[in-house]
Design a protein around this motif. Structure first.
Motif, PDB file in Angstrom:
ATOM      1  N   ASP A  84     -52.835  -8.370 -37.364  1.00 21.08           N
ATOM      2  CA  ASP A  84     -52.155  -7.085 -37.517  1.00 21.08           C
ATOM      3  C   ASP A  84     -51.731  -6.578 -36.139  1.00 21.08           C
ATOM      4  OD1 ASP A  84     -51.183  -4.679 -38.336  1.00 21.08           O
ATOM      5  OD2 ASP A  84     -52.955  -4.110 -39.510  1.00 21.08           O
ATOM      6  N   GLU A  85     -50.477  -6.718 -35.830  1.00 19.66           N
ATOM      7  CA  GLU A  85     -49.896  -6.321 -34.542  1.00 19.66           C
ATOM      8  C   GLU A  85     -50.700  -6.865 -33.349  1.00 19.66           C
ATOM      9  OE1 GLU A  85     -48.371  -2.420 -34.319  1.00 19.66           O
ATOM     10  OE2 GLU A  85     -48.116  -2.212 -36.476  1.00 19.66           O
ATOM     11  N   SER A 112     -50.860  -2.748 -43.215  1.00 13.92           N
ATOM     12  CA  SER A 112     -52.273  -2.907 -42.862  1.00 13.92           C
ATOM     13  C   SER A 112     -53.158  -2.817 -44.100  1.00 13.92           C
ATOM     14  CB  SER A 112     -52.695  -1.836 -41.856  1.00 13.92           C
ATOM     15  OG  SER A 112     -51.995  -1.991 -40.652  1.00 13.92           O
ATOM     16  N   GLN A 143     -55.568  -4.196 -36.523  1.00 11.39           N
ATOM     17  CA  GLN A 143     -54.694  -3.414 -35.657  1.00 11.39           C
ATOM     18  C   GLN A 143     -55.521  -2.629 -34.638  1.00 11.39           C
ATOM     19  OE1 GLN A 143     -52.114  -0.971 -38.005  1.00 11.39           O
ATOM     20  NE2 GLN A 143     -50.803  -0.432 -36.292  1.00 11.39           N
TER      21      GLN A 143
HETATM   22 MG   LIG Z   1     -50.760  -0.960 -39.674  1.00 11.78          MG
END
Ligand SMILES: [Mg+2]
Ligand SMILES: Nc1ncnc2c1ncn2[C@@H]1O[C@H](COP(=O)(O)OP(=O)(O)OP(=O)(O)O)[C@@H](O)[C@H]1O
Lengths: 260, 435
Positions: free
Chosen positions: A178-179, A55, A97
């Motif tokens: 991010d995810e 991240s 995220q």
């Molecule tokens: Mg992360």
């Protein structure tokens, strides 16, 4: 696995190249001399343990953090990204995220946050923004109906689709995710995969972070593995197995390369 | 006819036959609660005072006493929405009031030689006072936003600093009487009279109706769901009745005959037989209405307002969206300072002089007004009209207690308790609504 993947043309200049990026927070070297690049139409995956620095690395590209050292090149030119707005000027869009939504505002206010449509008087044009939001949500998530409630009242997946809509609405060239599927059910995860394929077909560059190795093998062209802030290696997915990736994540080395 | 409208509404999926009367009106429940509380207070005090509370005279006074705190409360909404607090407003009001008083009574006449009584004194004093308020507010915002000192600390310091800066500016003296033009903004010394008040009322009513119509048009243009047409009429009717009723009450307060005699005497005339005059709408109230409209537009229709609420809802998200939250903090505090200066204008001109203790404890009243009006201390939520209504509730409590003869210490005990109770009610309300 690597059945029908289109060959990516990597002879030209990469869409984005991050070179020798480092950043430390206090004593923690969160990212340590990492280089990655992404070509047009390519999906590059970032894998690694919790706290590996994934991240943090993408937040540097997104303008949220300033790197201590390193360079970012976009379309062959050195870029100077000083802020999230600066990253947007380079057509870099990010799904964080944490989703980074203002919970008290509705979907369209969030989608256009920082880039509101205004009337000729310079006032924000809520109806126009809601109309645009309805259009894009209809494409991304046809079941989405909650346009006039704060996003705090949405489910995790619905919030995710707002964040995704925000990243793809504004003619992005580079999309960082991010995810993006962390909070999603099977069906919605499939939907995100479709969006990624669509963006890829349009020639965008995508940086994708996920802990799901199988999903990454299916969606990415190359994967980069990080451990303790450093880059373990970058592999073409057709050259490696899921187990190779796992040992890169866990052991910090690629057994095949070690053997060779 | 009616079939087509209801069919359209239900196809949009928002209104069905089982929706209640009130939900179809789409009125804010919280607003209704506040209006209910206000009416309850009024009726209670009216009974306790034997009908003295709900007289045109008292309602007129209640209105002009509310203005100064209400103006500041609108700014406090933005401060609290961005998760800050401003404890210095009462003291800053004193500094601004002192600056404006000194400008018009000493500095301008002495330095520029402008004669006392010139309207220019008032104009220049007001401009300068607003400038000072904005700069001091902006400075406090800089300390909060850029240097990272918590607003609580910055303004707690400011509470002491600006109170005593005001003292130094005036050497602790009471400054007055203030310029006549300046006094127009105080309330009773500057009113529109009956016919102009009616004209303003009619314009306001027309504007309210127009706003409803254009809001509905804009929704229809984008095919968004709208409320049934009868509900629009009910809401519009309530607005118009409230506006015109308010004007009627203010106009019902007539200038006492001895005041009229004095006015006519000053012109060398006598009061004609049967002559009466109404005070009508005070200019200070007009000022509050203007502030309320501007602040509401800022909150809802400008990027600045959008960013204030976004920052309050999630500061990180706001920053990642490219919003400069530090500069936003400076702007929000500067705006607060400007509003404090305007409130200082109203407060000092209502008294007709600047006094040392002007604005004392106003920070408490202003914060209470904002919080009672539904501004969430956690940030991100608040309305301008709520804060103004909150100010009105606070003022009616205080005036009512004074009329009933409650001791001053007990009055303060009640006001303090109401503030705490309001926050508790707010917490419970939010838990129920948000689950
Ligand atoms: Mg992360
Ligand atoms: N703002 C910050 N201040 C201090 N330390 C930070 C900050 N952001 C990240 N770190 C540290 O940097 C390291 C990398 O964190 P990062 O969030 O990049 O990990 P990640 O690979 O994304 O992990 P995850 O898979 O859990 O999301 C961690 O040790 C973390 O504690």
């Amino acid at each position: 696995m690597a059945e029908t993947k289109q060959k990516i043309d990597r002879s030209g200049t990469p869409l984005v190249a991050m070179k020798n990026i480092s950043i430390a927070f206090g004593g923690v070297q969160a990212v340590d001399d990492v280089s990655i690049d992404v070509y047009p139409g390519e999906v590059v995956g970032l894998l690694g343990h919790n706290g590996a620095g994934k991240s943090t690395l993408i937040k540097i590209l997104a303008g949220a953090y300033r790197m201590d050292s390193g360079e970012i090149w976009i379309n062959g030119e050195k870029a100077d990204i000083r802020s999230p707005a600066g990253a947007r000027d380079y057509n870099i869009e990010t799904i964080y995220q944490t989703l980074a939504l203002a919970d008290n505002l509705d979907a369209s206010a969030n989608l256009f946050l920082g880039r509101e449509i205004t009337t000729s008087l310079g006032l924000v044009d809520d109806s126009a923004m809601e109309a645009e939001t309805r259009k894009i949500m209809h494409r991304l998530n046809p079941n989405f109906k909650k346009f006039s409630v704060p996003v705090s009242a949405l489910s995790g997946g619905q919030r995710q689709s707002v964040a995704i809509a925000r990243a793809v609405y504004f003619d992005a060239k580079i999309v960082i995710m991010d995810e993006p599927t962390a909070a999603l059910g099977v069906h919605e995860t499939e939907m995100v995969a479709e969006i990624i394929k669509e963006l890829k077909a349009q020639g965008l560059g995508i940086v994708l972070i996920s802990h799901d190795t199988r999903e990454m093998m299916a969606l990415c062209d190359r994967v980069s593995v990080m451990k303790n802030g450093a880059l373990v290696g970058t592999e073409h997915v057709e050259d490696v197995t899921e187990d190779d990736i796992l040992s890169m994540i866990i052991l910090g080395k690629n057994p095949k390369r070690e053997a060779a | 006819m009616s079939d087509s409208t209801s069919g359209q509404a239900s196809s949009a999926g928002r209104s069905g036959p089982n929706r209640s009367f009130f939900s179809q009106l789409e009125l804010d429940l919280r607003l209704l609660g506040m209006i209910g509380a206000f009416l309850l207070i009024c009726i209670l005090f009216n009974i306790m005072t034997g009908g003295q509370f709900l007289t045109p005279r008292n309602l007129f006074n209640l209105t002009i006493q509310t203005v100064s705190v209400a103006i500041m409360a609108t700014g406090m909404v933005f401060i609290i929405v961005t998760r800050h607090i401003d404890l210095a407003v009462g003291s800053l009001l004193a500094t601004c009031s002192a600056v404006m008083a000194m400008m018009q009574t000493a500095w301008l006449p002495d330095i520029l030689g402008i004669p006392l009584g010139s309207p220019w004194l008032a104009i220049l004093a007001i401009i300068f006072g607003i400038l000072v308020g904005g700069i001091i507010g902006g400075f406090q915002g800089y300390l909060v936003g850029f240097l990272g000192i918590p607003a609580f600390i910055v303004t707690l310091g400011g509470l002491l600093v600006w109170r005593n800066v005001a003292w130094y500016l005036t050497n602790g003296q009471t400054i007055g009487p203030l310029n006549e033009t300046f006094q127009l903004f105080g309330g009773i010394n500057g009113t529109l009279g009956a016919s102009s008040s009616w004209i303003v009322g009619l314009i306001a009513a027309a504007a309210a109706v127009l706003a409803l119509v254009s809001g509905r048009r804009s929704k229809l243009r984008h095919d968004f769901p709208v409320k049934p047409i009868w509900a629009e009429f009910v809401v519009g009717g309530i607005f118009v009745a409230a506006i015109l009723g308010f004007i009627a009450i203010l106009n019902a307060y007539e200038v006492p005959s001895r005041v009229l005699e004095r006015q006519f005497e000053a012109r060398g005339e006598t009061v004609p037989e049967g002559f009466t005059a109404s005070y009508g709408l005070p200019i200070s109230v007009l000022l509050l209405i203007a502030v309320a409209i501007v602040m509401t537009v800022v909150a809802r229709k400008t990027r600045f307002g959008r960013y204030i609420f976004a920052t309050g809802g999630n500061p990180d998200a706001a920053e990642l969206s490219g919003i400069n939250t530090r500069m936003l903090t400076v702007k929000v505090f500067a705006l607060m300072g400007v509003l404090v200066a305007i409130a200082g204008l109203v407060a000092s001109s209502r008294l007709t002089f600047h006094s040392n203790d002007i604005g004392t404890l106003d920070e408490l009243r202003v914060i209470a007004a904002a919080v009672i009006g539904g501004t969430a201390l956690a940030g991100g939520v608040g309305t301008i009209y709520g804060a103004i209504l909150g100010a009105l509730i606070m003022q009616s409590l205080q005036s009512g207690m004074a009329m009933v003869g409650v001791d001053a210490p007990l009055q303060n005990i009640v006001v303090g308790s109401v503030l705490v109770a309001a926050v508790l009610i707010d917490i419970i309300y939010r838990r129920r609504v948000e689950g």
